[in-house]
Design a protein around this motif. Structure first.
Motif, PDB file in Angstrom:
ATOM      1  N   THR A  17       0.849  -1.181   0.000  1.00  0.00           N
ATOM      2  CA  THR A  17       0.000   0.000   0.000  1.00  0.00           C
ATOM      3  C   THR A  17       0.883   1.229   0.000  1.00  0.00           C
ATOM      4  N   ASN A  18       0.357   2.330  -0.485  1.00  0.00           N
ATOM      5  CA  ASN A  18       1.130   3.575  -0.465  1.00  0.00           C
ATOM      6  C   ASN A  18       0.316   4.760   0.039  1.00  0.00           C
ATOM      7  N   GLY A  19      -0.904   4.513   0.446  1.00  0.00           N
ATOM      8  CA  GLY A  19      -1.725   5.578   1.015  1.00  0.00           C
ATOM      9  C   GLY A  19      -2.568   6.334   0.016  1.00  0.00           C
ATOM     10  N   SER A  20      -2.344   6.114  -1.282  1.00  0.00           N
ATOM     11  CA  SER A  20      -3.132   6.878  -2.243  1.00  0.00           C
ATOM     12  C   SER A  20      -3.748   6.040  -3.360  1.00  0.00           C
ATOM     13  N   THR A  21      -3.229   4.843  -3.614  1.00  0.00           N
ATOM     14  CA  THR A  21      -3.812   3.985  -4.640  1.00  0.00           C
ATOM     15  C   THR A  21      -4.286   2.681  -4.001  1.00  0.00           C
ATOM     16  N   ASN A  35      -9.562  -3.234  -4.946  1.00  0.00           N
ATOM     17  CA  ASN A  35     -10.224  -1.949  -4.701  1.00  0.00           C
ATOM     18  C   ASN A  35     -11.210  -1.987  -3.538  1.00  0.00           C
ATOM     19  N   TYR A  36     -11.479  -3.145  -2.975  1.00  0.00           N
ATOM     20  CA  TYR A  36     -12.384  -3.302  -1.837  1.00  0.00           C
ATOM     21  C   TYR A  36     -11.646  -3.232  -0.493  1.00  0.00           C
ATOM     22  N   VAL A  37     -10.329  -3.262  -0.524  1.00  0.00           N
ATOM     23  CA  VAL A  37      -9.515  -3.158   0.688  1.00  0.00           C
ATOM     24  C   VAL A  37      -9.260  -1.672   0.964  1.00  0.00           C
ATOM     25  N   PRO A  38      -9.420  -1.217   2.196  1.00  0.00           N
ATOM     26  CA  PRO A  38      -9.196   0.207   2.489  1.00  0.00           C
ATOM     27  C   PRO A  38      -7.785   0.659   2.102  1.00  0.00           C
ATOM     28  N   THR A  39      -7.693   1.834   1.557  1.00  0.00           N
ATOM     29  CA  THR A  39      -6.403   2.424   1.212  1.00  0.00           C
ATOM     30  C   THR A  39      -5.790   3.024   2.472  1.00  0.00           C
ATOM     31  N   GLY A  40      -4.518   2.794   2.666  1.00  0.00           N
ATOM     32  CA  GLY A  40      -3.834   3.350   3.827  1.00  0.00           C
ATOM     33  C   GLY A  40      -2.346   3.440   3.577  1.00  0.00           C
ATOM     34  N   GLY A  41      -1.658   4.091   4.476  1.00  0.00           N
ATOM     35  CA  GLY A  41      -0.220   4.277   4.322  1.00  0.00           C
ATOM     36  C   GLY A  41       0.627   3.159   4.896  1.00  0.00           C
ATOM     37  N   ASP A  48      -3.294 -13.224  12.353  1.00  0.00           N
ATOM     38  CA  ASP A  48      -3.901 -13.795  11.153  1.00  0.00           C
ATOM     39  C   ASP A  48      -4.858 -12.834  10.445  1.00  0.00           C
ATOM     40  N   ARG A  49      -4.685 -11.542  10.702  1.00  0.00           N
ATOM     41  CA  ARG A  49      -5.487 -10.504  10.050  1.00  0.00           C
ATOM     42  C   ARG A  49      -4.575  -9.493   9.387  1.00  0.00           C
ATOM     43  N   VAL A  50      -5.119  -8.846   8.379  1.00  0.00           N
ATOM     44  CA  VAL A  50      -4.421  -7.746   7.733  1.00  0.00           C
ATOM     45  C   VAL A  50      -4.870  -6.456   8.415  1.00  0.00           C
ATOM     46  N   TRP A  51      -3.908  -5.616   8.760  1.00  0.00           N
ATOM     47  CA  TRP A  51      -4.171  -4.325   9.405  1.00  0.00           C
ATOM     48  C   TRP A  51      -3.637  -3.221   8.499  1.00  0.00           C
ATOM     49  N   ILE A  52      -4.444  -2.218   8.244  1.00  0.00           N
ATOM     50  CA  ILE A  52      -4.054  -1.101   7.387  1.00  0.00           C
ATOM     51  C   ILE A  52      -4.381   0.189   8.124  1.00  0.00           C
ATOM     52  N   ALA A  53      -3.446   1.122   8.121  1.00  0.00           N
ATOM     53  CA  ALA A  53      -3.635   2.356   8.894  1.00  0.00           C
ATOM     54  C   ALA A  53      -3.409   3.604   8.062  1.00  0.00           C
ATOM     55  N   ARG A  54      -4.014   4.673   8.514  1.00  0.00           N
ATOM     56  CA  ARG A  54      -3.882   6.041   8.031  1.00  0.00           C
ATOM     57  C   ARG A  54      -4.326   6.228   6.581  1.00  0.00           C
ATOM     58  N   SER A  55      -5.590   6.437   6.408  1.00  0.00           N
ATOM     59  CA  SER A  55      -6.086   6.792   5.078  1.00  0.00           C
ATOM     60  C   SER A  55      -5.936   8.300   4.887  1.00  0.00           C
ATOM     61  N   SER A  61      -7.259   6.318  11.445  1.00  0.00           N
ATOM     62  CA  SER A  61      -7.999   5.061  11.272  1.00  0.00           C
ATOM     63  C   SER A  61      -7.076   3.854  11.195  1.00  0.00           C
ATOM     64  N   LEU A  62      -7.557   2.755  11.797  1.00  0.00           N
ATOM     65  CA  LEU A  62      -6.889   1.460  11.745  1.00  0.00           C
ATOM     66  C   LEU A  62      -7.932   0.451  11.270  1.00  0.00           C
ATOM     67  N   PHE A  63      -7.777  -0.031  10.034  1.00  0.00           N
ATOM     68  CA  PHE A  63      -8.718  -0.970   9.430  1.00  0.00           C
ATOM     69  C   PHE A  63      -8.198  -2.390   9.594  1.00  0.00           C
ATOM     70  N   PHE A  64      -9.117  -3.364   9.661  1.00  0.00           N
ATOM     71  CA  PHE A  64      -8.687  -4.757   9.789  1.00  0.00           C
ATOM     72  C   PHE A  64      -9.634  -5.697   9.062  1.00  0.00           C
ATOM     73  N   SER A  65      -9.091  -6.850   8.664  1.00  0.00           N
ATOM     74  CA  SER A  65      -9.871  -7.869   7.954  1.00  0.00           C
ATOM     75  C   SER A  65     -10.553  -8.808   8.940  1.00  0.00           C
ATOM     76  N   ASN A  66     -11.659  -9.382   8.503  1.00  0.00           N
ATOM     77  CA  ASN A  66     -12.362 -10.410   9.278  1.00  0.00           C
ATOM     78  C   ASN A  66     -11.766 -11.775   8.986  1.00  0.00           C
ATOM     79  N   LEU A  67     -11.959 -12.708   9.927  1.00  0.00           N
ATOM     80  CA  LEU A  67     -11.513 -14.085   9.732  1.00  0.00           C
ATOM     81  C   LEU A  67     -12.648 -14.987   9.253  1.00  0.00           C
ATOM     82  N   VAL A  68     -13.893 -14.622   9.604  1.00  0.00           N
ATOM     83  CA  VAL A  68     -15.058 -15.422   9.222  1.00  0.00           C
ATOM     84  C   VAL A  68     -16.124 -14.514   8.631  1.00  0.00           C
ATOM     85  N   ASP A  69     -16.984 -15.108   7.806  1.00  0.00           N
ATOM     86  CA  ASP A  69     -18.080 -14.329   7.231  1.00  0.00           C
ATOM     87  C   ASP A  69     -19.298 -14.386   8.158  1.00  0.00           C
TER      88      ASP A  69
END
Length: 186
Positions: A17-21, A35-41, A48-55, A61-69
């Motif tokens: 990620t690069n924070g803008s694309t 394109n469904y994953v939050p953009t962050g820096g 076992d989760r993906v964490w993405i921060a700073r949009s 903001s700190l975004f994270f993925s779910n493990l189950v639906d």
């Protein structure tokens, strides 16, 4: 784009990620934009989760993925259903500071801001929260954070310091002429 990439290895793929694309993953052959994953820096793989921060629109903001639906079935972080909009934690919201780095260290996800250090608490999407660890240390760049001999070292606006997950000790004043001479390119 010319903005620096932050990458993490997630289930044998490089996610960047690069924070803008859009976030993309690379399996060694193919690059796939998500394109469904939050953009962050910043990006990190922890618990076992993906964490993405700073949009760009939400610097705390700190975004994270779910493990189950919703049916309780295991899902991969590459699934669109792994990224509900509600999975957004705010780290020091409205504190006039922004997230400047993420590090999974000693079993804990640490969130660095310029003037503070926070940690993730909880064990799932229903209990996750953040807790401030220190308010007198932080970092201006995730590139200054590294682990050496079981400790984290980072540079903030005042010093090079070491951090053990609970407390930090300044070991060198970065405002000194000696430090500035060492980091100035030839």
């Amino acid at each position: 784009t010319t903005e620096p990439l932050d990458c993490s290895i997630i289930r044998n793929e490089a996610w960047c990620t690069n924070g803008s694309t859009n976030v993309f993953r690379w399996d060694g052959t193919t690059r796939t934009f998500m394109n469904y994953v939050p953009t962050g820096g910043f990006i990190e793989f922890h618990d076992d989760r993906v964490w993405i921060a700073r949009s760009t629109t939400s610097p705390s903001s700190l975004f994270f993925s779910n493990l189950v639906d919703n049916a309780g079935d295991f899902i991969a972080p590459t699934s669109t259903s792994a990224w509900p909009a509600i999975n957004d934690l705010f780290v020091g919201r409205n504190d006039a500071d922004e997230i400047s780095g993420l590090v999974s260290y000693s079993g804990t996800l640490f969130i660095f801001k310029r003037y503070s250090i926070w940690k993730l608490i909880g064990y799932d999407e229903f209990s996750y929260g953040v807790q401030k660890v220190l308010s007198n240390f932080g970092t201006y760049s995730d590139k200054s954070i590294c682990e050496v001999d079981g400790l984290l070292y980072a540079i903030d606006m005042r010093s090079l310091y070491k951090f053990d997950g609970r407390s930090a000790v300044s070991i060198w004043d970065v405002r000194s002429s000696t430090f500035n001479t060492l980091i100035t390119p030839f």
